[in-house]
Design a protein around this motif. Sequence first.
Motif, PDB file in Angstrom:
ATOM      1  N   SER A 171       0.781  -0.949  -0.069  1.00  0.00           N
ATOM      2  CA  SER A 171       0.212   0.095  -0.117  1.00  0.00           C
ATOM      3  C   SER A 171       0.855   1.235   0.128  1.00  0.00           C
ATOM      4  O   SER A 171       0.446   2.438  -0.594  1.00  0.00           O
ATOM      5  CB  SER A 171      -0.790   0.200   1.115  1.00  0.00           C
ATOM      6  OG  SER A 171      -1.873  -1.042   1.008  1.00  0.00           O
ATOM      7  N   LEU A 172       2.046   1.200   0.782  1.00  0.00           N
ATOM      8  CA  LEU A 172       2.861   2.490   0.768  1.00  0.00           C
ATOM      9  C   LEU A 172       3.581   2.722  -0.444  1.00  0.00           C
ATOM     10  O   LEU A 172       3.547   3.679  -0.936  1.00  0.00           O
ATOM     11  CB  LEU A 172       3.908   2.298   1.817  1.00  0.00           C
ATOM     12  CG  LEU A 172       3.534   2.443   3.285  1.00  0.00           C
ATOM     13  CD1 LEU A 172       4.763   2.048   4.322  1.00  0.00           C
ATOM     14  CD2 LEU A 172       3.021   3.725   3.423  1.00  0.00           C
ATOM     15  N   THR A 199      -0.303   2.991  -3.704  1.00  0.00           N
ATOM     16  CA  THR A 199      -1.560   3.824  -3.435  1.00  0.00           C
ATOM     17  C   THR A 199      -1.206   5.186  -3.423  1.00  0.00           C
ATOM     18  O   THR A 199      -0.005   5.525  -3.134  1.00  0.00           O
ATOM     19  CB  THR A 199      -2.171   3.138  -2.519  1.00  0.00           C
ATOM     20  OG1 THR A 199      -1.685   3.520  -1.217  1.00  0.00           O
ATOM     21  CG2 THR A 199      -2.667   1.742  -2.431  1.00  0.00           C
ATOM     22  N   GLN A 200      -2.373   6.098  -3.816  1.00  0.00           N
ATOM     23  CA  GLN A 200      -2.241   7.504  -3.800  1.00  0.00           C
ATOM     24  C   GLN A 200      -3.194   7.960  -2.691  1.00  0.00           C
ATOM     25  O   GLN A 200      -2.636   9.055  -2.102  1.00  0.00           O
ATOM     26  CB  GLN A 200      -2.429   8.004  -5.154  1.00  0.00           C
ATOM     27  CG  GLN A 200      -1.727   7.629  -6.286  1.00  0.00           C
ATOM     28  CD  GLN A 200      -0.248   8.146  -6.155  1.00  0.00           C
ATOM     29  OE1 GLN A 200       0.080   9.307  -5.461  1.00  0.00           O
ATOM     30  NE2 GLN A 200       0.801   7.460  -6.293  1.00  0.00           N
ATOM     31  N   THR A 201      -4.182   7.486  -2.581  1.00  0.00           N
ATOM     32  CA  THR A 201      -5.293   8.201  -1.418  1.00  0.00           C
ATOM     33  C   THR A 201      -5.254   7.065  -0.340  1.00  0.00           C
ATOM     34  O   THR A 201      -4.902   5.931  -0.137  1.00  0.00           O
ATOM     35  CB  THR A 201      -6.499   8.129  -1.887  1.00  0.00           C
ATOM     36  OG1 THR A 201      -7.078   6.650  -2.358  1.00  0.00           O
ATOM     37  CG2 THR A 201      -6.856   8.859  -3.495  1.00  0.00           C
ATOM     38  N   ILE A 202      -5.879   7.783   1.033  1.00  0.00           N
ATOM     39  CA  ILE A 202      -5.841   6.983   2.028  1.00  0.00           C
ATOM     40  C   ILE A 202      -6.898   5.831   2.097  1.00  0.00           C
ATOM     41  O   ILE A 202      -6.716   4.911   2.658  1.00  0.00           O
ATOM     42  CB  ILE A 202      -6.056   7.847   3.283  1.00  0.00           C
ATOM     43  CG1 ILE A 202      -5.804   7.335   4.633  1.00  0.00           C
ATOM     44  CG2 ILE A 202      -7.547   8.500   3.385  1.00  0.00           C
ATOM     45  CD1 ILE A 202      -4.344   7.120   4.832  1.00  0.00           C
ATOM     46  N   LEU A 203      -7.790   5.944   1.224  1.00  0.00           N
ATOM     47  CA  LEU A 203      -9.041   4.982   1.142  1.00  0.00           C
ATOM     48  C   LEU A 203      -8.375   3.866   0.361  1.00  0.00           C
ATOM     49  O   LEU A 203      -8.448   2.624   0.904  1.00  0.00           O
ATOM     50  CB  LEU A 203     -10.238   5.403   0.310  1.00  0.00           C
ATOM     51  CG  LEU A 203     -11.121   4.557   0.033  1.00  0.00           C
ATOM     52  CD1 LEU A 203     -11.855   4.082   1.505  1.00  0.00           C
ATOM     53  CD2 LEU A 203     -12.131   4.912  -0.804  1.00  0.00           C
ATOM     54  N   ASP A 204      -7.154   4.101  -0.729  1.00  0.00           N
ATOM     55  CA  ASP A 204      -6.808   2.782  -1.276  1.00  0.00           C
ATOM     56  C   ASP A 204      -5.920   2.144  -0.433  1.00  0.00           C
ATOM     57  O   ASP A 204      -5.776   0.904  -0.370  1.00  0.00           O
ATOM     58  CB  ASP A 204      -6.164   3.267  -2.573  1.00  0.00           C
ATOM     59  CG  ASP A 204      -7.118   3.635  -3.644  1.00  0.00           C
ATOM     60  OD1 ASP A 204      -8.173   3.283  -3.543  1.00  0.00           O
ATOM     61  OD2 ASP A 204      -6.688   4.547  -4.674  1.00  0.00           O
ATOM     62  N   PHE A 205      -5.092   3.008   0.369  1.00  0.00           N
ATOM     63  CA  PHE A 205      -4.193   2.628   1.382  1.00  0.00           C
ATOM     64  C   PHE A 205      -4.754   1.524   2.378  1.00  0.00           C
ATOM     65  O   PHE A 205      -4.344   0.455   2.602  1.00  0.00           O
ATOM     66  CB  PHE A 205      -3.553   3.406   1.877  1.00  0.00           C
ATOM     67  CG  PHE A 205      -2.525   3.104   3.018  1.00  0.00           C
ATOM     68  CD1 PHE A 205      -1.234   3.021   2.718  1.00  0.00           C
ATOM     69  CD2 PHE A 205      -2.829   3.155   4.332  1.00  0.00           C
ATOM     70  CE1 PHE A 205      -0.369   2.567   3.713  1.00  0.00           C
ATOM     71  CE2 PHE A 205      -2.051   2.770   5.498  1.00  0.00           C
ATOM     72  CZ  PHE A 205      -0.662   2.573   4.867  1.00  0.00           C
ATOM     73  N   THR A 206      -6.019   2.062   2.859  1.00  0.00           N
ATOM     74  CA  THR A 206      -6.672   1.172   3.983  1.00  0.00           C
ATOM     75  C   THR A 206      -7.150  -0.105   3.081  1.00  0.00           C
ATOM     76  O   THR A 206      -7.271  -1.150   3.750  1.00  0.00           O
ATOM     77  CB  THR A 206      -7.887   1.955   4.571  1.00  0.00           C
ATOM     78  OG1 THR A 206      -7.409   3.374   5.134  1.00  0.00           O
ATOM     79  CG2 THR A 206      -8.498   1.275   5.642  1.00  0.00           C
ATOM     80  N   THR A 255      -4.372  -2.621   2.374  1.00  0.00           N
ATOM     81  CA  THR A 255      -3.915  -3.114   3.390  1.00  0.00           C
ATOM     82  C   THR A 255      -4.949  -4.514   4.210  1.00  0.00           C
ATOM     83  O   THR A 255      -4.607  -5.500   4.311  1.00  0.00           O
ATOM     84  CB  THR A 255      -3.670  -2.165   4.563  1.00  0.00           C
ATOM     85  OG1 THR A 255      -2.769  -1.203   4.126  1.00  0.00           O
ATOM     86  CG2 THR A 255      -3.017  -2.784   5.765  1.00  0.00           C
TER      87      THR A 255
END
Length: 99
Positions: free
Chosen positions: A22-23, A26-33, A36
């Motif tokens: 994810s780090l 991804t670009q957005t916090i939603l995609d990161f979450t 993960t």
Amino acid sequence: MKSENYVAFFTISGFFVGLIFSLLKTQTILDFTVYTISITLFFYLFIHILLISFFAVKSIDGDITNRQDYENQINIQIDQLKVKEHRMQELIINIKNLK
């Protein structure tokens, strides 16, 4: 090694793999979450599927323990408890008589 240890290890490993992926991607916090959690869930489910395939399930009808030995052990313990209870009652009576 217990199966719970495998589940914990693979779940934590999946979390860190998902975190690193994810780090990097991804670009957005939603995609990161989402990535993960998805990768962690995949590792969690994957290890359960592996454990199911490796551990044999005994039939419900099978006798797992030797019933006679189990009952003998229980009877011995009950007899020991009766002896201890009798000793305790004698001690209580002796203490009451001393007063």
